[in-house]
Design a protein around this motif. Structure first.
Motif, PDB file in Angstrom:
ATOM      1  N   SER A 164      32.984  36.830  39.400  1.00  0.00           N
ATOM      2  CA  SER A 164      34.346  36.953  38.685  1.00  0.00           C
ATOM      3  C   SER A 164      34.600  38.136  39.589  1.00  0.00           C
ATOM      4  O   SER A 164      35.691  38.679  38.355  1.00  0.00           O
ATOM      5  CB  SER A 164      33.687  37.233  37.557  1.00  0.00           C
ATOM      6  OG  SER A 164      32.588  38.621  37.236  1.00  0.00           O
ATOM      7  N   TRP A 165      34.373  38.966  40.193  1.00  0.00           N
ATOM      8  CA  TRP A 165      34.666  40.324  40.408  1.00  0.00           C
ATOM      9  C   TRP A 165      35.441  39.691  42.053  1.00  0.00           C
ATOM     10  O   TRP A 165      35.128  38.953  42.578  1.00  0.00           O
ATOM     11  CB  TRP A 165      33.286  41.411  40.917  1.00  0.00           C
ATOM     12  CG  TRP A 165      32.586  41.696  40.197  1.00  0.00           C
ATOM     13  CD1 TRP A 165      33.681  41.622  38.802  1.00  0.00           C
ATOM     14  CD2 TRP A 165      31.298  42.363  39.824  1.00  0.00           C
ATOM     15  NE1 TRP A 165      31.601  41.878  38.057  1.00  0.00           N
ATOM     16  CE2 TRP A 165      30.915  42.030  38.687  1.00  0.00           C
ATOM     17  CE3 TRP A 165      30.424  41.873  40.708  1.00  0.00           C
ATOM     18  CZ2 TRP A 165      29.724  42.508  38.273  1.00  0.00           C
ATOM     19  CZ3 TRP A 165      29.035  42.439  40.269  1.00  0.00           C
ATOM     20  CH2 TRP A 165      28.488  42.519  39.146  1.00  0.00           C
ATOM     21  N   GLU A 167      36.513  40.922  44.953  1.00  0.00           N
ATOM     22  CA  GLU A 167      36.182  40.943  45.945  1.00  0.00           C
ATOM     23  C   GLU A 167      34.996  40.222  46.636  1.00  0.00           C
ATOM     24  O   GLU A 167      34.288  40.146  47.866  1.00  0.00           O
ATOM     25  CB  GLU A 167      35.928  42.958  46.214  1.00  0.00           C
ATOM     26  CG  GLU A 167      34.510  42.682  45.655  1.00  0.00           C
ATOM     27  CD  GLU A 167      34.436  43.567  44.380  1.00  0.00           C
ATOM     28  OE1 GLU A 167      33.634  44.054  43.201  1.00  0.00           O
ATOM     29  OE2 GLU A 167      35.849  43.585  43.739  1.00  0.00           O
ATOM     30  N   ASN A 168      34.424  40.079  45.748  1.00  0.00           N
ATOM     31  CA  ASN A 168      33.264  38.169  45.827  1.00  0.00           C
ATOM     32  C   ASN A 168      33.697  36.977  46.338  1.00  0.00           C
ATOM     33  O   ASN A 168      34.840  36.293  45.784  1.00  0.00           O
ATOM     34  CB  ASN A 168      32.201  38.139  44.636  1.00  0.00           C
ATOM     35  CG  ASN A 168      31.628  40.230  45.154  1.00  0.00           C
ATOM     36  OD1 ASN A 168      32.021  40.308  45.917  1.00  0.00           O
ATOM     37  ND2 ASN A 168      30.414  40.352  43.885  1.00  0.00           N
ATOM     38  N   GLN A 378      25.176  43.818  38.083  1.00  0.00           N
ATOM     39  CA  GLN A 378      25.270  45.170  38.421  1.00  0.00           C
ATOM     40  C   GLN A 378      24.421  45.223  39.010  1.00  0.00           C
ATOM     41  O   GLN A 378      24.518  46.137  39.804  1.00  0.00           O
ATOM     42  CB  GLN A 378      25.939  46.328  38.019  1.00  0.00           C
ATOM     43  CG  GLN A 378      27.422  45.236  37.067  1.00  0.00           C
ATOM     44  CD  GLN A 378      27.865  45.614  35.582  1.00  0.00           C
ATOM     45  OE1 GLN A 378      26.428  46.205  34.556  1.00  0.00           O
ATOM     46  NE2 GLN A 378      28.813  45.933  35.459  1.00  0.00           N
ATOM     47  N   THR A 381      23.787  44.694  42.839  1.00  0.00           N
ATOM     48  CA  THR A 381      24.614  45.073  44.396  1.00  0.00           C
ATOM     49  C   THR A 381      25.375  46.711  44.567  1.00  0.00           C
ATOM     50  O   THR A 381      26.024  46.812  45.281  1.00  0.00           O
ATOM     51  CB  THR A 381      25.794  43.823  43.635  1.00  0.00           C
ATOM     52  OG1 THR A 381      26.700  45.161  42.373  1.00  0.00           O
ATOM     53  CG2 THR A 381      25.394  42.551  44.108  1.00  0.00           C
ATOM     54  N   ARG A 383      27.178  48.266  41.884  1.00  0.00           N
ATOM     55  CA  ARG A 383      27.864  48.610  41.347  1.00  0.00           C
ATOM     56  C   ARG A 383      28.676  49.344  40.337  1.00  0.00           C
ATOM     57  O   ARG A 383      29.341  50.176  40.387  1.00  0.00           O
ATOM     58  CB  ARG A 383      28.560  46.479  40.890  1.00  0.00           C
ATOM     59  CG  ARG A 383      30.317  46.661  39.870  1.00  0.00           C
ATOM     60  CD  ARG A 383      30.585  45.583  39.654  1.00  0.00           C
ATOM     61  NE  ARG A 383      32.008  45.726  39.090  1.00  0.00           N
ATOM     62  CZ  ARG A 383      32.957  44.663  39.705  1.00  0.00           C
ATOM     63  NH1 ARG A 383      33.234  44.617  41.026  1.00  0.00           N
ATOM     64  NH2 ARG A 383      33.974  44.814  40.102  1.00  0.00           N
TER      65      ARG A 383
END
Length: 398
Positions: A164-165, A167-168, A378, A381, A383
């Protein structure tokens, strides 16, 4: 490992070149092409570190294509192959960096590849390279302390949360070869897709284009999924060498790989564990599950540093009928390792998500289960600071 794309209209010489490159351990044949007029698009899509162009199929077309590549990708290292010395000289004038006389020997090929790749700038320095190819993909293996403990649900929802992010670029690999059901937990379009069994049968011809066809993208989340073999008899043809090759190739184009393992700790599972940066060992607060956690930690600790990569995740906390009066503190004393994360029992959201064939992030984004899995993503990673996530949600173990 460096990515290579080749073009050669002659099938026999292209096969010979492919076979030669598969024997070179520092390169990966990402894409191959049989038409000069299509090769520019292949390079544009696969962004290789190096291109190899056999010129003799149609010399004028080949030279024109090299001129186009040289103009558009001045930093792309190009090796040309021909039996015509005049054409080789012309290719150097148009942008090729190195050449080989046809047919090239393995020794000459390896020497030229090393010279060419020595000149290749780091991926971080190359403008226009997608984020997914800037980083070496992080492999997270999800291993259960017994069957029915919720590994697939955690693997699927963790992968969807990561995807969902923006950048991934995330892939979910179903390594429960016999009884995997990740493709049911996330309903995928079509039923004729390439499976792990197909990749294993064609492992010597596996390149990025073939792999992309096998990784089915879930339209609602952007998550890509590689299915387990469709037929049980295919399992015997899959071994750890296949898994190593597939995961290495996936790592080159995805930021995160989530591997949903079997419950048998098979050689294919062990290969994934060895290649993982993080191992999520999923358990519940009940005696048989915790006993197996102890056994697994002990066994994996004998495999180099695998024990240090284990993060224990307790699933379905707060479910009275699942717990044997065992607290998190007691569980930590038993296993000799801190609990990394706790996922609350949220059967309504989990079952509803499963029946709908949708991950929690789409089916029940406000549910306690999804919020906990998001916190896990999170924490894994970086985040958000782990302490901040723990304080906010109260699900992080000490």
């Amino acid at each position: 490992m460096h990515r290579i794309a080749i073009v050669d209209p002659n099938e026999a010489s292209r096969e010979s070149l492919r076979t030669m490159l598969l024997g070179v351990d520092f390169v990966w044949l990402e894409a191959e092409c049989a038409r000069y007029e299509y090769f520019f698009d292949v390079v544009q899509q696969s962004t290789p570190d190096l291109a190899i162009v056999a010129l003799d199929g149609d010399k004028p077309k080949a030279l024109a294509m090299i001129g186009q590549l040289g103009a558009e990708y001045p930093k792309l290292s190009i090796i040309t192959i021909s039996s015509d010395s005049t054409v080789l000289l012309q290719s150097l004038q148009l942008g090729a960096k190195h050449f080989l006389t046809d047919p090239p020997s393995l020794e000459a090929m390896v020497t030229t590849l090393r010279k060419a790749l020595h000149e290749v700038p780091g991926t971080a320095e190359r403008p226009g390279l997608p984020n997914a190819q800037k980083a070496n993909g992080q492999i997270i293996s999800v291993l259960g302390s017994r069957g029915g403990i919720g590994c697939t649900s955690i693997a699927v929802n963790l992968a969807a949360a990561l995807a969902s992010w923006p950048e991934n670029n995330v892939a979910l690999i179903d390594l429960d070869l016999a009884m995997g059901d990740a493709d049911i937990a996330v309903e995928l379009p079509g039923n004729d897709n390439i499976s792990m069994g197909d990749l294993a049968r064609n492992i010597e011809r596996l390149d990025m284009n073939y792999l992309r066809r096998a990784l089915v993208k879930h339209p609602d989340t952007g998550l890509s999924i590689l299915r387990h073999p469709l037929e049980l008899h295919e399992i015997s043809g899959i071994h750890e060498g296949h898994i190593e090759r597939i995961l290495n190739l996936v790592k080159m184009s995805y930021t995160h790989l989530i591997a949903d393992l079997s419950k048998g700790l098979l050689p294919t599972d062990l290969m994934s564990l060895r290649m993982s940066s993080t191992i999520l060992l999923v358990c519940q607060l009940e005696l048989s599950s915790l006993r197996n956690v102890v056994r697994l930690i002990h066994s994996l600790s004998m495999e180099g540093d695998l024990g240090d990569r284990i993060r224990v995740v307790v699933n379905r906390t707060g479910s009275e009928h699942m717990e044997d009066g065992i607290t998190v503190k007691k569980a930590e004393e038993v296993i000799g390792k801190p609990i990394f994360w706790q996922i609350p029992n949220d059967s309504k959201a989990m079952i509803g998500s499963r029946v709908a064939g949708m991950p929690l992030i789409k089916h029940s984004p406000k549910s306690r289960a999804h919020q906990s899995v998001l916190g896990l993503a999170q924490a894994l990673t970086g985040r958000t600071p782990v302490a901040e996530a723990a304080k906010k949600r109260g699900w992080f173990g000490s």
